[in-house]
Write a protein that holds these residues in place. Structure first.
Motif, mmCIF file in Angstrom:
data_model
loop_
_atom_site.group_PDB
_atom_site.id
_atom_site.type_symbol
_atom_site.label_atom_id
_atom_site.label_comp_id
_atom_site.label_asym_id
_atom_site.label_seq_id
_atom_site.Cartn_x
_atom_site.Cartn_y
_atom_site.Cartn_z
ATOM 1 N N ASP A 1 0.332 2.073 2.771
ATOM 2 C CA ASP A 1 1.597 1.481 3.157
ATOM 3 C C ASP A 1 2.712 2.378 2.611
ATOM 4 O OD1 ASP A 1 3.438 -0.595 4.028
ATOM 5 O OD2 ASP A 1 3.599 -1.162 1.922
ATOM 6 N N GLY B 1 7.042 -0.031 -1.556
ATOM 7 C CA GLY B 1 6.301 -0.751 -2.571
ATOM 8 C C GLY B 1 4.952 -0.145 -2.876
ATOM 9 N N THR B 2 4.563 0.872 -2.097
ATOM 10 C CA THR B 2 3.266 1.520 -2.276
ATOM 11 C C THR B 2 3.442 2.988 -2.627
ATOM 12 O OG1 THR B 2 2.146 -0.027 -0.795
ATOM 13 C CG2 THR B 2 1.071 2.091 -1.156
ATOM 14 N N SER C 1 9.771 -2.635 -3.503
ATOM 15 C CA SER C 1 10.004 -2.887 -2.077
ATOM 16 C C SER C 1 11.363 -3.544 -1.860
ATOM 17 C CB SER C 1 8.882 -3.770 -1.502
ATOM 18 O OG SER C 1 8.943 -3.817 -0.091
ATOM 19 N N ASP D 1 -2.179 -1.178 -0.210
ATOM 20 C CA ASP D 1 -0.995 -1.916 0.235
ATOM 21 C C ASP D 1 -0.570 -2.908 -0.841
ATOM 22 O OD1 ASP D 1 0.817 -3.636 1.962
ATOM 23 O OD2 ASP D 1 -0.051 -2.387 3.529
ATOM 24 N N ASP D 2 0.727 -3.232 -0.828
ATOM 25 C CA ASP D 2 1.257 -4.191 -1.799
ATOM 26 C C ASP D 2 1.509 -5.566 -1.200
ATOM 27 O OD1 ASP D 2 3.487 -2.779 -0.404
ATOM 28 O OD2 ASP D 2 4.714 -4.216 -1.502
ATOM 29 N N THR D 3 1.151 -5.774 0.086
ATOM 30 C CA THR D 3 1.428 -7.050 0.745
ATOM 31 C C THR D 3 0.151 -7.711 1.250
ATOM 32 O OG1 THR D 3 1.690 -6.158 2.989
ATOM 33 C CG2 THR D 3 3.635 -6.135 1.544
ATOM 34 N N SER E 1 4.183 -2.514 -8.625
ATOM 35 C CA SER E 1 5.135 -1.678 -7.888
ATOM 36 C C SER E 1 5.629 -2.320 -6.608
ATOM 37 C CB SER E 1 4.482 -0.332 -7.534
ATOM 38 O OG SER E 1 3.476 -0.501 -6.540
ATOM 39 N N GLY E 2 5.043 -3.454 -6.213
ATOM 40 C CA GLY E 2 5.234 -3.916 -4.850
ATOM 41 C C GLY E 2 6.050 -5.175 -4.661
ATOM 42 N N ASN E 3 5.965 -5.674 -3.448
ATOM 43 C CA ASN E 3 6.760 -6.802 -2.997
ATOM 44 C C ASN E 3 6.449 -8.086 -3.752
ATOM 45 O OD1 ASN E 3 8.423 -8.232 -0.811
ATOM 46 N ND2 ASN E 3 6.453 -9.273 -0.639
ATOM 47 N N SER F 1 -0.149 0.150 -9.733
ATOM 48 C CA SER F 1 0.575 1.051 -8.835
ATOM 49 C C SER F 1 -0.350 2.146 -8.364
ATOM 50 C CB SER F 1 1.794 1.668 -9.539
ATOM 51 O OG SER F 1 1.395 2.747 -10.364
#
Length: 296
Positions: free
Chosen positions: A33, A36-37, A43, A207-209, A229-231, A270
């Motif tokens: 992604d 956020g990735t 994000s 991916d962060d989602t 690191s992500g959403n 992350s």
């Protein structure tokens, strides 16, 4: 933050610790992604713009609400926000009717110029991302990517990211496949085709989602979630530096739970921690593990 926050699938037992380069056979590709990735810690780029786009219509959307459908294409993201009961009720009160597809189009048309203008401000790579991509190439691994961003937004983001060392072999935008985007497998599989990968089971989706993890699983791939690191955690770097450790831990635990519930084989903080996970994953694969039958 001095503490190490990692969580991995008990079935696969991936630790996520940093390690030196090693044999990644039979892995062939990693599909990332973007926000956020690889770039935009927390994000942040899409989130505030959704809030501002809805404000233009007199609708108040919180940052938490705006983050809810993250990972979907932006049109679908707006659609999901308008399905949220509190937001939908606001729309009904303001316009005396239910929101329609034309209303989604109108919010989207407001959102897009703002997103294009702002995305470059959030193109800074996440710490360790450029080094991880360089390491993957040194191991002979192909690098794909996909995003909920439409192509016009990615076209603004990609040159700046490339200058900073983030340049995957292939990029798929959220609006360019007729079949659709996440949580369907289509963007991940488009990478498989473009990169000429012989077996989807030799691919890893990062991916962060939640929709992004579901995308990877539906495509038959290993899926690795990113928490800090992500959403799902949603801190800027400054917010992270200022946050109490127990609050960070709470948010990370919630993120890990959601990503694992979506099917993530492992969750790490992350992309900087990815090399260790991939080496261990490759070892499990050499012992017969597949995405649907992880190591015993």
């Amino acid at each position: 933050m001095s503490q190490t926050h990692t969580q991995s699938s008990p079935a696969v037992s991936l630790s996520g610790s940093a390690v030196s380069c090693g044999d990644l056979s039979p892995l062939q590709a990693v599909i990332f992604d973007w926000a956020g990735t690889l770039v935009d810690f927390g994000s942040l780029a899409p989130t505030q713009i959704f809030v501002e786009a809805f404000q233009a219509f007199g609708i108040e959307v919180t940052l938490a609400q705006a983050r809810g459908p993250m990972g979907l294409s932006k049109w679908q993201h707006i659609h999901q926000l308008l399905e949220e009961p509190v937001i939908r009720a606001q729309w009904q009160d303001r316009f005396n009717r239910e929101p329609t597809s034309a209303d989604i189009d109108a919010v989207y048309e407001r959102f897009m110029p703002m997103q294009i203008a702002k995305v470059g401000e959030y193109s800074e790579p996440i710490v360790g991302a450029a080094e991880t991509l360089q390491w993957l190439r040194s191991q002979g691994i192909k690098i794909g990517s996909c995003s909920g961003y439409p192509r016009v937004v990615l076209d603004r983001l990609l040159p700046q990211a490339a200058e900073a060392g983030i340049a995957p072999d292939h990029v798929v935008a959220g609006d360019e496949l007729e079949a659709g985007g996440r949580p369907g497998p289509y963007m991940a599989l488009a990478n498989v085709l473009a990169l000429a990968i012989g077996d989807v089971r030799s691919c890893v989706k990062v991916d962060d989602t939640v929709p992004g993890i579901e995308e990877g699983r539906r495509a038959g791939m290993w899926s690795i979630g990113l928490s800090l690191s992500g959403n799902e955690v949603g801190y800027s770097l400054q917010e992270l530096a200022d946050a109490p450790v127990d609050e960070v831990d709470r948010r990370m635990a919630q993120a890990e739970h959601k990503l694992k519930a979506a099917g993530a084989h492992a969750v790490i903080r992350s992309v900087a921690e990815l090399p260790g996970v991939l080496r261990e994953l490759a070892r499990h694969m050499r012992n017969g593990a597949t995405p649907d039958t992880p190591a015993r």
